[in-house]
Design a protein around this motif. Structure first.
Motif, mmCIF file in Angstrom:
data_model
loop_
_atom_site.group_PDB
_atom_site.id
_atom_site.type_symbol
_atom_site.label_atom_id
_atom_site.label_comp_id
_atom_site.label_asym_id
_atom_site.label_seq_id
_atom_site.Cartn_x
_atom_site.Cartn_y
_atom_site.Cartn_z
ATOM 1 N N ALA A 43 0.818 -1.197 0.000
ATOM 2 C CA ALA A 43 0.000 0.000 0.000
ATOM 3 C C ALA A 43 0.856 1.251 0.000
ATOM 4 N N SER A 44 2.047 1.184 0.575
ATOM 5 C CA SER A 44 2.882 2.371 0.666
ATOM 6 C C SER A 44 3.622 2.657 -0.626
ATOM 7 N N GLU A 45 3.670 1.713 -1.541
ATOM 8 C CA GLU A 45 4.359 1.907 -2.805
ATOM 9 C C GLU A 45 3.393 2.517 -3.820
ATOM 10 N N ALA A 46 3.576 3.803 -4.089
ATOM 11 C CA ALA A 46 2.700 4.487 -5.024
ATOM 12 C C ALA A 46 3.010 4.072 -6.456
ATOM 13 N N PRO A 47 1.978 3.830 -7.253
ATOM 14 C CA PRO A 47 2.216 3.551 -8.669
ATOM 15 C C PRO A 47 2.871 4.772 -9.321
ATOM 16 N N ALA A 48 3.627 4.557 -10.382
ATOM 17 C CA ALA A 48 4.329 5.656 -11.056
ATOM 18 C C ALA A 48 3.373 6.758 -11.502
ATOM 19 N N LYS A 49 2.206 6.397 -11.972
ATOM 20 C CA LYS A 49 1.240 7.393 -12.449
ATOM 21 C C LYS A 49 0.705 8.278 -11.324
ATOM 22 N N ALA A 50 0.873 7.862 -10.072
ATOM 23 C CA ALA A 50 0.385 8.658 -8.943
ATOM 24 C C ALA A 50 1.136 9.979 -8.816
ATOM 25 N N ASN A 51 2.338 10.062 -9.390
ATOM 26 C CA ASN A 51 3.088 11.316 -9.340
ATOM 27 C C ASN A 51 2.304 12.463 -9.961
ATOM 28 N N LYS A 111 -7.254 9.641 -20.024
ATOM 29 C CA LYS A 111 -7.234 9.078 -21.385
ATOM 30 C C LYS A 111 -6.029 8.178 -21.608
ATOM 31 N N GLY A 112 -4.910 8.479 -20.956
ATOM 32 C CA GLY A 112 -3.700 7.697 -21.153
ATOM 33 C C GLY A 112 -3.548 6.508 -20.223
ATOM 34 N N LEU A 113 -4.553 6.222 -19.409
ATOM 35 C CA LEU A 113 -4.442 5.134 -18.430
ATOM 36 C C LEU A 113 -4.985 3.815 -18.972
ATOM 37 N N THR A 114 -4.262 2.750 -18.694
ATOM 38 C CA THR A 114 -4.751 1.408 -19.008
ATOM 39 C C THR A 114 -5.617 0.919 -17.854
ATOM 40 N N ASP A 115 -6.343 -0.160 -18.076
ATOM 41 C CA ASP A 115 -7.142 -0.749 -16.991
ATOM 42 C C ASP A 115 -6.254 -1.144 -15.814
ATOM 43 N N GLU A 116 -5.065 -1.659 -16.090
ATOM 44 C CA GLU A 116 -4.148 -2.081 -15.024
ATOM 45 C C GLU A 116 -3.652 -0.883 -14.216
ATOM 46 N N GLU A 117 -3.347 0.214 -14.898
ATOM 47 C CA GLU A 117 -2.898 1.415 -14.190
ATOM 48 C C GLU A 117 -4.017 2.001 -13.336
ATOM 49 N N ILE A 118 -5.237 1.972 -13.847
ATOM 50 C CA ILE A 118 -6.383 2.456 -13.086
ATOM 51 C C ILE A 118 -6.575 1.604 -11.837
ATOM 52 N N LYS A 119 -6.489 0.299 -11.999
ATOM 53 C CA LYS A 119 -6.646 -0.614 -10.859
ATOM 54 C C LYS A 119 -5.559 -0.353 -9.812
ATOM 55 N N ALA A 120 -4.331 -0.133 -10.250
ATOM 56 C CA ALA A 120 -3.223 0.141 -9.329
ATOM 57 C C ALA A 120 -3.431 1.459 -8.589
ATOM 58 N N LEU A 121 -3.848 2.492 -9.290
ATOM 59 C CA LEU A 121 -4.100 3.786 -8.649
ATOM 60 C C LEU A 121 -5.242 3.679 -7.648
ATOM 61 N N ALA A 122 -6.323 3.036 -8.054
ATOM 62 C CA ALA A 122 -7.484 2.885 -7.172
ATOM 63 C C ALA A 122 -7.106 2.103 -5.914
ATOM 64 N N GLY A 123 -6.356 1.029 -6.077
ATOM 65 C CA GLY A 123 -5.924 0.232 -4.924
ATOM 66 C C GLY A 123 -5.012 1.005 -3.995
ATOM 67 N N TYR A 124 -4.109 1.772 -4.569
ATOM 68 C CA TYR A 124 -3.177 2.567 -3.765
ATOM 69 C C TYR A 124 -3.923 3.603 -2.926
ATOM 70 N N TYR A 125 -4.786 4.388 -3.563
ATOM 71 C CA TYR A 125 -5.485 5.433 -2.820
ATOM 72 C C TYR A 125 -6.502 4.864 -1.843
ATOM 73 N N ALA A 126 -7.114 3.734 -2.171
ATOM 74 C CA ALA A 126 -8.042 3.102 -1.232
ATOM 75 C C ALA A 126 -7.323 2.643 0.027
ATOM 76 N N ALA A 127 -6.053 2.274 -0.104
ATOM 77 C CA ALA A 127 -5.275 1.772 1.038
ATOM 78 C C ALA A 127 -4.712 2.896 1.917
ATOM 79 N N GLN A 128 -4.789 4.138 1.453
ATOM 80 C CA GLN A 128 -4.255 5.251 2.229
ATOM 81 C C GLN A 128 -5.247 5.663 3.312
ATOM 82 N N ALA A 129 -4.742 6.137 4.416
ATOM 83 C CA ALA A 129 -5.593 6.572 5.523
ATOM 84 C C ALA A 129 -6.136 7.966 5.241
ATOM 85 N N ALA A 130 -7.458 8.109 5.340
ATOM 86 C CA ALA A 130 -8.072 9.426 5.169
ATOM 87 C C ALA A 130 -7.808 10.264 6.397
ATOM 88 N N LYS A 131 -7.474 11.515 6.159
ATOM 89 C CA LYS A 131 -7.204 12.437 7.274
ATOM 90 C C LYS A 131 -8.207 13.554 7.285
#
Length: 99
Positions: free
Chosen positions: A21-29, A79-99
């Motif tokens: 969860a702590s490893e952000a996908p590259a597209k998260a930048n 527009k430039g995101l693949t299904d896999e990149e979308i899944k990775a971004l969604a999983g990453y942000y879902a795992a982050q703690a809301a503040k």
């Protein structure tokens, strides 16, 4: 003995999940400027992504990508995101703690 094994396995899974969860996908930048480093935006115009359900985030990104939702910033990015990149971004942000 069984309890010790169960505790050990559970702890191992938790450590593995939090490490992933702590490893952000590259597209998260690209998301950081508006949504914050961990998805906790401090600007009211940009929604907080941290702690949202992964399925919800995935649907929103796909809707931006596929033209069902429109936003001058999000549409070109999505527009430039693949299904896999979308899944990775969604999983990453879902795992982050809301503040």
């Amino acid at each position: 003995m069984k309890k010790l094994l169960l505790v050990t396995l559970t702890a191992g899974l938790l450590v593995t999940a939090s490490a992933q969860a702590s490893e952000a996908p590259a597209k998260a930048n690209t998301c950081v400027g508006c949504h914050g480093m961990d998805g906790n935006s401090v600007v009211p115009n940009f929604p907080k992504l941290a702690g949202q359900h992964a399925a919800y985030l995935e649907k929103q990104l796909k809707d931006f990508r596929d033209g069902f939702r429109k936003d001058a910033t999000m549409t070109p990015f999505a527009k430039g995101l693949t299904d896999e990149e979308i899944k990775a971004l969604a999983g990453y942000y879902a795992a982050q703690a809301a503040k």
